[in-house]
Design an enzyme around this catalytic site. Structure first.
Site, PDB file in Angstrom:
ATOM      1  N   ARG A  95       0.896  -1.017  -0.111  1.00  0.00           N
ATOM      2  CA  ARG A  95       0.093  -0.095   0.418  1.00  0.00           C
ATOM      3  C   ARG A  95       1.053   1.021  -0.018  1.00  0.00           C
ATOM      4  O   ARG A  95       1.130   1.958   0.773  1.00  0.00           O
ATOM      5  CB  ARG A  95      -0.862  -0.409   1.269  1.00  0.00           C
ATOM      6  CG  ARG A  95      -2.470  -0.277   1.290  1.00  0.00           C
ATOM      7  CD  ARG A  95      -2.934  -1.590   0.729  1.00  0.00           C
ATOM      8  NE  ARG A  95      -4.227  -1.710   0.327  1.00  0.00           N
ATOM      9  CZ  ARG A  95      -4.925  -2.192   1.000  1.00  0.00           C
ATOM     10  NH1 ARG A  95      -5.158  -1.734   2.693  1.00  0.00           N
ATOM     11  NH2 ARG A  95      -6.421  -1.575   0.313  1.00  0.00           N
ATOM     12  N   ASP A 152      -4.725  -0.301  -7.044  1.00  0.00           N
ATOM     13  CA  ASP A 152      -4.771  -1.230  -5.927  1.00  0.00           C
ATOM     14  C   ASP A 152      -6.384  -1.275  -6.069  1.00  0.00           C
ATOM     15  O   ASP A 152      -7.740  -0.678  -5.309  1.00  0.00           O
ATOM     16  CB  ASP A 152      -5.052   0.176  -4.670  1.00  0.00           C
ATOM     17  CG  ASP A 152      -4.920  -0.323  -3.527  1.00  0.00           C
ATOM     18  OD1 ASP A 152      -5.490  -1.630  -3.174  1.00  0.00           O
ATOM     19  OD2 ASP A 152      -4.763  -0.267  -2.294  1.00  0.00           O
ATOM     20  N   GLN A 154      -0.646   3.231  -5.779  1.00  0.00           N
ATOM     21  CA  GLN A 154      -2.759   3.936  -5.569  1.00  0.00           C
ATOM     22  C   GLN A 154      -4.377   3.261  -7.062  1.00  0.00           C
ATOM     23  O   GLN A 154      -4.606   3.065  -6.347  1.00  0.00           O
ATOM     24  CB  GLN A 154      -3.218   5.377  -5.241  1.00  0.00           C
ATOM     25  CG  GLN A 154      -1.868   5.380  -3.889  1.00  0.00           C
ATOM     26  CD  GLN A 154      -2.460   6.946  -3.105  1.00  0.00           C
ATOM     27  OE1 GLN A 154      -3.547   7.248  -3.959  1.00  0.00           O
ATOM     28  NE2 GLN A 154      -2.363   6.746  -2.042  1.00  0.00           N
ATOM     29  N   TYR A 212      -2.138  -1.364   7.864  1.00  0.00           N
ATOM     30  CA  TYR A 212      -2.581  -2.274   8.264  1.00  0.00           C
ATOM     31  C   TYR A 212      -2.275  -2.286   9.868  1.00  0.00           C
ATOM     32  O   TYR A 212      -1.436  -2.135  10.439  1.00  0.00           O
ATOM     33  CB  TYR A 212      -2.856  -3.305   7.801  1.00  0.00           C
ATOM     34  CG  TYR A 212      -2.699  -3.728   6.027  1.00  0.00           C
ATOM     35  CD1 TYR A 212      -4.171  -3.630   5.701  1.00  0.00           C
ATOM     36  CD2 TYR A 212      -1.972  -3.703   5.202  1.00  0.00           C
ATOM     37  CE1 TYR A 212      -4.369  -3.780   4.559  1.00  0.00           C
ATOM     38  CE2 TYR A 212      -2.304  -4.411   3.920  1.00  0.00           C
ATOM     39  CZ  TYR A 212      -3.410  -3.857   3.775  1.00  0.00           C
ATOM     40  OH  TYR A 212      -3.760  -4.130   2.345  1.00  0.00           O
ATOM     41  N   SER A 238      -8.696  -1.889  -2.420  1.00  0.00           N
ATOM     42  CA  SER A 238      -9.003  -0.337  -2.348  1.00  0.00           C
ATOM     43  C   SER A 238     -10.560  -0.242  -2.835  1.00  0.00           C
ATOM     44  O   SER A 238     -11.216   0.758  -3.197  1.00  0.00           O
ATOM     45  CB  SER A 238      -8.121   0.779  -2.395  1.00  0.00           C
ATOM     46  OG  SER A 238      -7.419   1.227  -1.332  1.00  0.00           O
TER      47      SER A 238
HETATM   48  P1  NAD Z   1      -8.504  -3.810   6.288  1.00  0.00           P
HETATM   49  O1  NAD Z   1      -9.587  -3.956   5.731  1.00  0.00           O
HETATM   50  O2  NAD Z   1      -7.450  -5.028   6.210  1.00  0.00           O
HETATM   51  O3  NAD Z   1      -8.857  -3.365   7.607  1.00  0.00           O
HETATM   52  C1  NAD Z   1     -10.199  -2.483   7.760  1.00  0.00           C
HETATM   53  C2  NAD Z   1     -10.080  -1.298   9.234  1.00  0.00           C
HETATM   54  O4  NAD Z   1     -10.483  -2.495  10.153  1.00  0.00           O
HETATM   55  C3  NAD Z   1      -8.228  -1.310   9.558  1.00  0.00           C
HETATM   56  O5  NAD Z   1      -8.999   0.407   9.641  1.00  0.00           O
HETATM   57  C4  NAD Z   1      -8.607  -1.974  10.961  1.00  0.00           C
HETATM   58  O6  NAD Z   1      -7.681  -0.583  11.338  1.00  0.00           O
HETATM   59  C5  NAD Z   1      -9.701  -1.268  11.138  1.00  0.00           C
HETATM   60  N1  NAD Z   1      -9.736  -2.965  12.359  1.00  0.00           N
HETATM   61  C6  NAD Z   1      -8.953  -3.626  12.753  1.00  0.00           C
HETATM   62  N2  NAD Z   1      -9.310  -4.460  13.429  1.00  0.00           N
HETATM   63  C7  NAD Z   1      -9.946  -3.549  14.146  1.00  0.00           C
HETATM   64  C8  NAD Z   1     -10.410  -3.516  15.759  1.00  0.00           C
HETATM   65  N3  NAD Z   1     -10.484  -4.549  16.594  1.00  0.00           N
HETATM   66  N4  NAD Z   1     -11.545  -2.735  16.201  1.00  0.00           N
HETATM   67  C9  NAD Z   1     -11.580  -1.560  15.293  1.00  0.00           C
HETATM   68  N5  NAD Z   1     -11.445  -1.637  14.201  1.00  0.00           N
HETATM   69  C10 NAD Z   1     -10.778  -2.452  13.755  1.00  0.00           C
HETATM   70  O7  NAD Z   1      -7.926  -2.118   5.789  1.00  0.00           O
HETATM   71  P2  NAD Z   1      -8.426  -1.801   4.854  1.00  0.00           P
HETATM   72  O8  NAD Z   1      -9.555  -1.123   4.662  1.00  0.00           O
HETATM   73  O9  NAD Z   1      -7.977  -1.963   3.346  1.00  0.00           O
HETATM   74  O10 NAD Z   1      -7.102  -0.604   4.824  1.00  0.00           O
HETATM   75  C11 NAD Z   1      -6.419   0.105   5.902  1.00  0.00           C
HETATM   76  C12 NAD Z   1      -5.792   1.610   5.706  1.00  0.00           C
HETATM   77  O11 NAD Z   1      -4.931   0.899   4.647  1.00  0.00           O
HETATM   78  C13 NAD Z   1      -6.307   2.604   4.345  1.00  0.00           C
HETATM   79  O12 NAD Z   1      -7.373   3.267   5.521  1.00  0.00           O
HETATM   80  C14 NAD Z   1      -5.126   3.367   4.457  1.00  0.00           C
HETATM   81  O13 NAD Z   1      -4.831   4.447   5.728  1.00  0.00           O
HETATM   82  C15 NAD Z   1      -4.541   2.156   3.955  1.00  0.00           C
HETATM   83  N6  NAD Z   1      -4.295   2.357   2.929  1.00  0.00           N
HETATM   84  C16 NAD Z   1      -3.280   2.672   2.172  1.00  0.00           C
HETATM   85  C17 NAD Z   1      -3.227   2.876   1.007  1.00  0.00           C
HETATM   86  C18 NAD Z   1      -1.866   3.415  -0.231  1.00  0.00           C
HETATM   87  O14 NAD Z   1      -1.492   4.051   0.518  1.00  0.00           O
HETATM   88  N7  NAD Z   1      -1.971   2.781  -1.108  1.00  0.00           N
HETATM   89  C19 NAD Z   1      -4.060   2.254  -0.119  1.00  0.00           C
HETATM   90  C20 NAD Z   1      -4.981   1.608   0.733  1.00  0.00           C
HETATM   91  C21 NAD Z   1      -4.985   1.662   1.994  1.00  0.00           C
END
Ligand code: NAD
Length: 381
Positions: free
Chosen positions: A124, A132, A129, A231, A135
């Site tokens: 990520r 991705d 991006q 993550y 996402s």
């Molecule tokens: P994910 O689907 O793995 O998780 C979803 C959410 O669940 C996350 O925000 C995580 O912190 C949360 N979570 C885990 N355990 C939890 C708990 N016990 N209680 C409450 N929440 C909990 O993650 P995702 O949505 O695929 O991506 C997470 C993050 O990655 C994004 O928000 C972003 O910051 C980052 N991201 C970066 C890029 C990039 O830079 N290319 C692209 C996509 C996402």
């Protein structure tokens, strides 16, 4: 000339396709040939004629001869064993291959000398991006989860002042504010709901508040949740118990809970137990987007709606498939953006020195590169 195959997705309920006429044209511009299995785009609203007009060669679904000659297969979900058995050694498979603990896939890739990229493992980083796929698809799931909740709920979302009196806005609790959760927050706010959010990553609080939602503070215990590569890392059972205590009051007052909390490669945290469901009002709705990885909510089942003491628990396992046209458009652009730079001076090269490729390549010519993940279901780095 490098040749592609766009297969008909055979997985149950899959409506997306891995290339649209737009991306087919772009691959042809790179000097490639594209074979397209008849009907593969139909469920997503892209008809065969439009692929033919774009320059693809249409082939029958059961045409195994084509599978034996193509260099690259672009898929949404992993093709079945029979399909893979026809691919030529040295071919290249790209898609959402569900790599965690997928030993069967590992064995087939090994035995057939196939190289493969699992898009779930793409690092990520900013450069990734546009490629991705997690996402682009999670964004859709977050949006659609709120529409599903709004149509299943026995109340309005917004505050309304009517001649018959004032209606108070619904209260939505979003668990997990990653890509799906943030889109769910934005969509619920647009519909006028009051939104509360729980997440365990520090960075999220500010993002949640900037969308006009309220952040539910983390339990005050010794453990501080950590993260890696954007993550969340898995927290202890004691932390989850304390977190449930903090969430119980919010959920007892909620009309809707949208569950998106996940930890890659691990079971989803169980944030709503049966006691908390007992305290939710009849007519309220829980949408569990984490249902395929074990679920955030007790009693949720993939693809099913369970009504428990009047609370509707919807196990929303494949929401991107409910918006297949846009889901396919975005997904196919993700693939194009990943593969385009791999064509250099007319040659196609799988460059393992590239951070994006190194992070997501699970097999190179049949050698399994992410055995921790693919064979043991271990977490990503
Ligand atoms: P994910 O689907 O793995 O998780 C979803 C959410 O669940 C996350 O925000 C995580 O912190 C949360 N979570 C885990 N355990 C939890 C708990 N016990 N209680 C409450 N929440 C909990 O993650 P995702 O949505 O695929 O991506 C997470 C993050 O990655 C994004 O928000 C972003 O910051 C980052 N991201 C970066 C890029 C990039 O830079 N290319 C692209 C996509 C996402």
């Amino acid at each position: 000339m490098v040749s592609f195959l766009i297969p008909f997705e055979s997985a149950l309920g899959e409506t997306r396709v891995s290339a649209t006429p737009e991306t087919v044209k772009k691959f042809l511009d790179l000097g490639c040939k594209v074979f397209f299995e008849k009907g593969a785009g139909k469920a997503a609203g892209f008809l065969d004629d439009t692929y033919m007009d774009a320059g693809a060669e249409l082939v029958e679904r059961e045409n195994d001869e084509v599978k034996k000659i193509v260099d690259i297969v672009l898929c949404v979900q992993p093709p079945n064993e029979k399909f893979l058995s026809h691919l030529k050694p040295g071919s290249f498979l790209v898609g959402l291959l569900n790599p965690y603990g997928n030993k069967l896939l590992a064995e087939t890739l090994k035995s057939k000398n196939i190289s493969a990229i699992a898009l779930e493992l793409l690092p990520r980083i900013s450069r990734a991006q546009s490629s991705d796929a997690l996402s682009s698809q999670a964004n859709i799931a977050g949006y659609k989860s709120v529409l599903l909740a709004a149509s299943a709920l026995d109340r309005y979302f917004p505050m309304l002042m009517t001649a018959a009196g004032t209606i108070q806005p619904s209260k939505i609790v979003v668990l997990g504010a990653g890509v799906a959760g943030l889109q769910a927050i934005a969509t619920a706010k647009r519909l006028g709901a009051v939104v509360y959010v729980s997440d365990i990553r520090e960075a999220v609080k500010e993002q949640v508040e900037s969308l006009g939602a309220r952040f539910i503070e983390l339990p005050k215990i010794d453990e501080t949740p950590s993260e890696s590569g954007g993550y969340a890392k898995q927290v202890s059972d004691d932390f989850i118990v304390a977190q449930r205590k903090e969430l119980a009051k919010q959920l007892s007052e909620a009309d809707v809970a949208i569950c998106t909390a996940q930890v890659p490669g691990k079971k989803a945290p169980k944030l709503i137990d049966e006691k908390m469901l007992d305290d939710m009002r009849p007519g309220s709705v829980v949408i569990d987007l984490a249902v395929l990885s074990g679920g955030n909510c007790a009693c949720s089942k993939p693809g099913e709606t369970i009504v428990r003491e009047g609370v509707k628990i919807i196990g929303a396992s494949n929401l991107p498939c409910s918006i297949p046209n846009h889901a396919s458009s975005l997904y196919s652009r993700n693939l194009l953006s990943l593969l385009q730079p791999m064509f250099k001076e007319g040659k196609f090269l799988i460059d393992n020195d590239d951070e994006l490729i190194a992070g997501s390549l699970i097999s190179k010519d049949g050698v399994i590169l992410k055995s921790e993940i693919i064979e043991n279901g271990g977490t990503r780095s």
